[in-house]
Structures are given as structure tokens and as C-alpha cells.
Design a protein around this motif. Structure first.
Motif, PDB file in Angstrom:
ATOM      1  N   ARG A 208      14.663  41.247  62.524  1.00 44.21           N
ATOM      2  CA  ARG A 208      15.258  42.276  61.686  1.00 44.21           C
ATOM      3  C   ARG A 208      14.139  42.843  60.823  1.00 44.21           C
ATOM      4  NH1 ARG A 208      18.599  39.879  57.456  1.00 44.21           N
ATOM      5  NH2 ARG A 208      16.535  39.736  56.534  1.00 44.21           N
ATOM      6  N   LYS A 209      13.540  43.919  61.297  1.00 44.28           N
ATOM      7  CA  LYS A 209      12.435  44.508  60.566  1.00 44.28           C
ATOM      8  C   LYS A 209      12.932  45.076  59.244  1.00 44.28           C
ATOM      9  CE  LYS A 209       9.833  43.335  63.908  1.00 44.28           C
ATOM     10  NZ  LYS A 209       9.085  42.065  63.764  1.00 44.28           N
ATOM     11  N   THR A 210      12.038  45.140  58.281  1.00 40.48           N
ATOM     12  CA  THR A 210      12.399  45.652  56.960  1.00 40.48           C
ATOM     13  C   THR A 210      11.397  46.706  56.506  1.00 40.48           C
ATOM     14  OG1 THR A 210      11.113  43.957  55.797  1.00 40.48           O
ATOM     15  CG2 THR A 210      13.421  43.440  56.295  1.00 40.48           C
ATOM     16  N   GLU A 211      11.847  47.550  55.608  1.00 42.52           N
ATOM     17  CA  GLU A 211      10.979  48.531  54.972  1.00 42.52           C
ATOM     18  C   GLU A 211      10.818  48.165  53.502  1.00 42.52           C
ATOM     19  OE1 GLU A 211      11.862  52.672  55.567  1.00 42.52           O
ATOM     20  OE2 GLU A 211      12.811  52.246  57.495  1.00 42.52           O
ATOM     21  N   ASP A 225      14.335  46.850  52.573  1.00 42.75           N
ATOM     22  CA  ASP A 225      15.502  47.418  53.230  1.00 42.75           C
ATOM     23  C   ASP A 225      15.557  46.978  54.689  1.00 42.75           C
ATOM     24  OD1 ASP A 225      16.044  48.750  50.869  1.00 42.75           O
ATOM     25  OD2 ASP A 225      14.984  50.571  51.482  1.00 42.75           O
ATOM     26  N   ASN A 227      16.342  46.905  58.614  1.00 45.04           N
ATOM     27  CA  ASN A 227      16.500  47.860  59.707  1.00 45.04           C
ATOM     28  C   ASN A 227      17.371  47.241  60.799  1.00 45.04           C
ATOM     29  OD1 ASN A 227      13.179  49.387  59.475  1.00 45.04           O
ATOM     30  ND2 ASN A 227      14.940  49.564  58.173  1.00 45.04           N
ATOM     31  N   SER A 228      17.173  47.647  62.030  1.00 42.00           N
ATOM     32  CA  SER A 228      18.000  47.162  63.132  1.00 42.00           C
ATOM     33  C   SER A 228      17.763  45.684  63.397  1.00 42.00           C
ATOM     34  CB  SER A 228      17.724  47.978  64.398  1.00 42.00           C
ATOM     35  OG  SER A 228      16.354  47.902  64.763  1.00 42.00           O
TER      36      SER A 228
END
Length: 329
Positions: A208-211, A225, A227-228
Motif C-alpha cells: 500500500r504505497k503512500t504519499e 496518504d 494509495n492503492s
């Protein structure tokens, strides 16, 4: 004055669920780790202004601070739940069948709410710090012949604050390769009666990648945050038949279960500690054949999970232990 040097075994890493993202808490569990990195990171802007000379940089400034790293250790039946709570987002406890102190903690994906954040605590003879708003970007389960079942969590968090820690490792149950059963079937209902695969190794990776978001006027991230959310993996087996080879080549969907259950240990009346991952719909890539001349041939399949709209999920995990849910302190 310099202090005494120390080896990596002198370090400890703890984890706790936060009530408010970024507000650090005391560790609720301490991970027996095999490898640990939580390294400080910065974003630096360079001053490239011309000053009548040929040199390109005349100054720089830090605009952002955080930490990145990873924690690798054996899967244990209590601590793994804190990592699962963050990477999945939702945990629902229920008493295990016919038990009064054993629970099945079911982890499902949070699609409409943010997953609970973590505080990671790192302490050693030189320094102790707590890193708030901890977020996993990857959780990998690694299963190999004749080895412990291991987990590697890739994490990111705020830059941290100085802390004072009281390290307290509690008894937990662990798992080896003999405690693992891996099955595939045409559908979820078929998994129960399916024959276990004779696997040499399996890697299961939840991503679950994040920003990272640091707004104007600050230096610390205020959010990571999400992501997908996705699941990939790799399985290696001896090449003894073409069953999975044909399924993969035809791109036929399969249900998959990875059951890690320590049947040597009894908790409660007759239950066993365990962690089971279930994916109702996975696709295997065509095989890669390892055909060394003097070794038994092995086939390797990469796979990915897909959202199954009938079951309502891509993957869920059930952690059986004596802990009634995973909540913040």
C-alpha cells in the motif's frame, strides 16, 4: 566524550497503535527483530543563485524531515497483529469456536477510512526515540523450507522525538516451515478439501504505497496518504506435474490460502495459534523453469490477487491468539 561501541543485538524496537495520528504512544509490543533500519531522511533544497562566479551551489536548506526503514523478524502470534492492523486497516475480533479466551482477529481492507497509525520506538545504549504516524508501505511474509516464518515490514514515519523506554518482551508463539499449509482451488469452497501444495518457498507481499504530505509552513509530514492496495507473491515448487503450469498459462483464476498454524502449541482449551491469509481470486503468471542439470527441476510462479466482488475482498487475514482485538492505547 565518545561512549562505548555496541552491537546490533543491543537494540530493541517496539510498536503501538496511536489514538491520534502522529501523537506517539508507548509500545504495546516489542518485536524480536533479525534486521532493523529506521534512518533519518531530509529533503534539501540547494541555492543555485549566480554570484558572479562559476561554482554552482552556494547554500542549502532542509525543508522536510522524516524516517524510512524496515523491520525484519520472525512471525509471532501477538506482535504481527499490530502490523496487520496498519496494512489492512480494519480488525474484527471474535471468540474462536468453543473457546473462552482465544480469539480470531479478522483483518480486512479499510477502503473508506484511514488505517490506524503506529508509533515505532527504537532504543539502544546511545539513544531512544519514538517515531509517530508510522505507516507500512509493504508487508512481506517469507516462507522457506527448514526455516522460521519471517515478516519484513517496510515503514515510514515522522522524524521522531526523544523518549525513555522500558523494554519488556512477552512470551509469544512462533512458526516454522512445518507449520505451513498452502492450498489452491477453483473457488473458496474448494479450499477446505484441496490437497496442500508441496512448496519449496513462498513470498506473500501486501503493498500500500503512500504519499508523504508536508504542507507549506512545516517541516514534518502531517500525513502519509494511502494509495492503492495490492497483493503479489512468488511460489516455488518441484516440477512434478503440469497442473499449475496449465492453470497459469490459461490465466484461470484460483482461490489461495496460506495457513500458518503452530499445532505443537495449544492455547485455550484446544485451539492453536495461527495466521491464515485467504485470497478468493488470484492469477498466476506463466512459469519459469529452473532446469539445472544436476538438480531436481523447480518451477516458479509469480502471482497477484484480484478483488473478488462476490466474496467482497481481495485478501483477508485471520490471526488466532489470546488477544481480543487490536486497539490504540
Amino acid at each position: 566524550m565518545p561512549g562505548n561501541p555496541f552491537i546490533g543485538r543491543r537494540e530493541s524496537v517496539g510498536v503501538g497503535l496511536e489514538a491520534t495520528p502522529g501523537t506517539t504512544v508507548a509500545p504495546q509490543a516489542w518485536q524480536r527483530h533479525l534486521a532493523l533500519t529506521l534512518d533519518p531522511k531530509t529533503t534539501v533544497v540547494q541555492n543555485l543563485s549566480a554570484m558572479g562566479r562559476v561554482e554552482d551551489i552556494n547554500d542549502s536548506a532542509v525543508t522536510e524531515e522524516w524516517v524510512d526503514g524496515s523491520i525484519n523478524g520472525k512471525v509471532t502470534d501477538i506482535t504481527i497483529g499490530y502490523l496487520l492492523a496498519n496494512i489492512f486497516g480494519v480488525v474484527t475480533p471474535a471468540l474462536h469456536s468453543s473457546e473462552t479466551i482465544v480469539y480470531d482477529n479478522t483483518f480486512t481492507v479499510a477502503s473508506s477510512t484511514l488505517p490506524p497509525s503506529l508509533t515505532f520506538a527504537r532504543t539502544n545504549p546511545v539513544r531512544s526515540r519514538r517515531f509517530g504516524m508510522g505507516t507500512l508501505t509493504d508487508l512481506e511474509i517469507d516462507i522457506k523450507q527448514n526455516d522460521w516464518v519471517q515478516v519484513t515490514a517496510t515503514v515510514t514515519a515522522k522524524s521522531g522525538t526523544t523518549s525513555t523506554e522500558t523494554v519488556a518482551y512477552t512470551a509469544e508463539n512462533e512458526f516454522t516451515s512445518k507449520h505451513v499449509i498452502i492450498k489452491t482451488a477453483a473457488n473458496l469452497a474448494g479450499l477446505t478439501g484441496a490437497t496442500a501444495l508441496q512448496v519449496k518457498s513462498l513470498k506473500l507481499k501486501i503493498s500500500r504505497k503512500t504519499e508523504r504530505f508536508t504542507p507549506v509552513g512545516g517541516i514534518d509530514p502531517v500525513s502519509f496518504d494511502p494509495n492503492s492496495w495490492g497483493v503479489t507473491g512468488t511460489v516455488v515448487m518441484r516440477y512434478t506435474d503440469t497442473t499449475l503450469e496449465d492453470i497459469a498459462f490459461a490465466n484461470t483464476a484460483q482461490a489461495l490460502s496460506v495457513a500458518i498454524v503452530n499445532s505443537d502449541v495449544t492455547i485455550g482449551t484446544s485451539a492453536h495459534p495461527g495466521l491464515t491469509f485467504t485470497a478468493p481470486q488470484v492469477r498466476f503468471d506463466p512459469q519459469t523453469l529452473d532446469n539445472k542439470l544436476d538438480q531436481t527441476l523447480s518451477q516458479t510462479f509469480n502471482f497477484h490477487a484480484e478483488l473478488n466482488t462476490t466474496a467482497g475482498y481481495m485478501m483477508q487475514a485471520v490471526l488466532t491468539n489470546i488477544q481480543n482485538g487490536y486497539a490504540h492505547v
